[in-house]
Structures are given as C-alpha cells and as structure tokens.
Design a protein around this motif. Structure first.
Motif, PDB file in Angstrom:
ATOM      1  N   GLY A 184       0.791  -1.226   0.000  1.00 42.94           N
ATOM      2  CA  GLY A 184       0.000   0.000   0.000  1.00 42.94           C
ATOM      3  C   GLY A 184       0.819   1.269   0.000  1.00 42.94           C
ATOM      4  N   GLY A 188       2.676   2.738  -2.307  1.00 42.45           N
ATOM      5  CA  GLY A 188       2.498   3.590  -3.477  1.00 42.45           C
ATOM      6  C   GLY A 188       1.260   4.452  -3.346  1.00 42.45           C
ATOM      7  N   GLN A 189       0.182   3.853  -2.857  1.00 41.17           N
ATOM      8  CA  GLN A 189      -1.051   4.621  -2.663  1.00 41.17           C
ATOM      9  C   GLN A 189      -0.879   5.653  -1.551  1.00 41.17           C
ATOM     10  OE1 GLN A 189      -3.950   4.482  -4.542  1.00 41.17           O
ATOM     11  NE2 GLN A 189      -4.333   6.352  -3.366  1.00 41.17           N
ATOM     12  N   LYS A 231       1.875   7.184  -0.766  1.00 41.35           N
ATOM     13  CA  LYS A 231       2.630   8.293  -1.362  1.00 41.35           C
ATOM     14  C   LYS A 231       1.708   9.189  -2.178  1.00 41.35           C
ATOM     15  CE  LYS A 231       6.411   9.230  -4.631  1.00 41.35           C
ATOM     16  NZ  LYS A 231       7.493   8.625  -5.463  1.00 41.35           N
ATOM     17  N   SER A 232       0.817   8.584  -2.964  1.00 40.92           N
ATOM     18  CA  SER A 232      -0.117   9.373  -3.764  1.00 40.92           C
ATOM     19  C   SER A 232      -1.053  10.186  -2.880  1.00 40.92           C
ATOM     20  CB  SER A 232      -0.936   8.451  -4.683  1.00 40.92           C
ATOM     21  OG  SER A 232      -0.107   7.803  -5.621  1.00 40.92           O
ATOM     22  N   ASP A 233      -1.547   9.559  -1.802  1.00 41.21           N
ATOM     23  CA  ASP A 233      -2.445  10.259  -0.875  1.00 41.21           C
ATOM     24  C   ASP A 233      -1.733  11.448  -0.223  1.00 41.21           C
ATOM     25  OD1 ASP A 233      -4.358   8.374  -1.453  1.00 41.21           O
ATOM     26  OD2 ASP A 233      -4.063   7.214   0.390  1.00 41.21           O
ATOM     27  N   GLU A 286      -1.212  14.213  -2.812  1.00 40.41           N
ATOM     28  CA  GLU A 286      -2.506  14.835  -3.107  1.00 40.41           C
ATOM     29  C   GLU A 286      -2.901  15.797  -1.986  1.00 40.41           C
ATOM     30  OE1 GLU A 286      -7.222  13.601  -3.742  1.00 40.41           O
ATOM     31  OE2 GLU A 286      -5.649  12.075  -3.856  1.00 40.41           O
TER      32      GLU A 286
END
Length: 243
Positions: free
Chosen positions: A137, A139-140, A142-144, A147
């Motif tokens: 999880g 990668g997600q 990092k994206s969160d 964002e």
C-alpha cells in the motif's frame, strides 16, 4: 552512490558523539537545508571544530521538554537532526554564514561533558524503517500524501509544476515526508513528533492527517516552493538563524 546516499551517509568512524546547536523553534529534517548565522564565541568554536573534523552539527530544539541537561542548561527535545556543513563563509570577523543540510534523525541518549564550551551528546541514529507489511500500500500512501500536500500549497504555476515533478519522480516516501514536514509551518511539537518517528508509513499517515486537518492554508502565499533532495523547500533563500 546516488545523491540521496551521499546526503545521508555518516562518516565510517562516526561514534555517536555529536555537537549540539540548540535553537528555539527550529526543527531540521533530513534532506532539508538550513542557513545558520553563527557569532556567539562558543558556537564559533563549535563550528571551527566541525570544519576541522566531520563537518557535522546536531540541530536541537529548545522546547523546555524532554532532556534535562547538565549544569542547568536550557532543556532541549530528545530528538535531533544531524546536519552536514556544505557551505561556510566568514562574513566579518567573528561572524559566519553556514549552510547545513539535514543528514539523519537521532535520539539523545545522554549529554556528555567533553570539556567544550558548547554542549555535546551521545546519540542513537534513527534509520528509516519501511515495514514489510506496508509494502503493497505504500504507493497509494505516497499518492495520498502528495494529493493532500497539493491541496494546501499555492495554486501558482511554479508550485504546481514542482508538485507534478515530485509525483513523477523516484524519490522515496521517507524523504518526501521529511521535505514536506520541514517546509510547512506545523507547530513545533508536531514537527518534533514527525522527526522522532522512524516508521516511514506511520510518519506519512500522520502527515496526511495534519494536512487534512485544515490547520495549514498556504493558498494565498505564492512564494512556497520545493524541489529535490538537498534543496530548501519554503521561501528561498530562507532566513538565517539568529545565533
């Protein structure tokens, strides 16, 4: 060795003893750059010794908190950031401008009497921990995080382009959390909590929470910038310390 390794690598003979530079309300993070203006005689001596040796100074935060020092010195937070001197100029006799880059987070084990006019301590270096359980999880996460960061930074072209570059780049989650933590004007205690947490996933989760809490609003400030490892990520050039 890549740029990140070069920034965070400690000398092979590092024995855990560090020179302490206590500053009020400043929390340095790895991968961030901080100018210092040094003129007090004891800190000029500290600077001279560092330049002749390992080029390391530990930035400690005067908070009245967790470590009780010897000889009734002001108390400092137990978590510090080791910084490496990468630039030095004597601007006039007895006054020095220094540029420091954060190298590693560390925790004070004890202060030591080394016969110096400045404070020294024995520290344990805190390596970033990437728990195996969080690998799928991350990668997600990092994206969160990016964002949430994008929602509080100014909508200027430069800021958004820098954010796009950061999202598209290969920088790891740990350095990203440190850059954001240093850049944004969180409370000192919040920054110290982020500095003291070596679990990268937990640090990122806490940072997302802080970013979404509504306490940070930079949309009206078009000067905020950030970039790659070793670059100062707020106003540039940043203000010098007053020590």
């Amino acid at each position: 060795m890549d740029d990140l390794d070069a920034v965070t690598r400690l000398p092979d003979d590092f024995d855990g003893r560090v020179r302490l530079f206590p500053l009020p309300d400043l929390v340095l993070f790895p991968h961030a750059m901080q100018p210092l203006h040094i003129f007090e005689p004891r800190y000029c001596e500290m600077l001279s010794e560092a330049l002749e040796g390992d080029h390391l100074i530990a930035i400690s935060t005067l908070t009245g908190g967790h470590v009780t020092s010897m000889m009734s010195e002001p108390t400092i937070a137990s978590t510090v950031c080791l910084g490496r001197i990468i630039s030095h100029a004597e601007v006039e006799e007895g006054r020095h401008n220094v540029l420091l880059v954060g190298v590693r987070r560390a925790r004070i084990v004890s202060e030591i009497d080394a016969g110096r006019p400045f404070r020294m301590a024995k520290v344990d270096v805190l390596d970033d921990i990437y728990p195996p359980s969080g690998a799928t999880g991350r990668g997600q996460l990092k994206s969160d995080l990016l964002e949430a960061f994008g929602e509080v930074i100014p909508a200027s072209v430069n800021a958004q382009q820098n954010l796009h570059d950061l999202m598209a780049g290969q920088m790891g989650l740990g350095p990203i959390t440190d850059i954001i933590s240093y850049t944004l004007p969180f409370e000192v205690e919040e920054k110290l909590q982020l500095l003291g947490d070596s679990d990268v996933d937990l640090r990122a989760v806490e940072l997302v929470r802080l970013l979404k809490s509504g306490s940070i609003d930079l949309q009206s400030n078009a000067t905020v910038e950030f970039s790659d490892v070793g670059k100062r990520n707020q106003e540039f050039p940043p203000p010098f310390s007053l020590n």
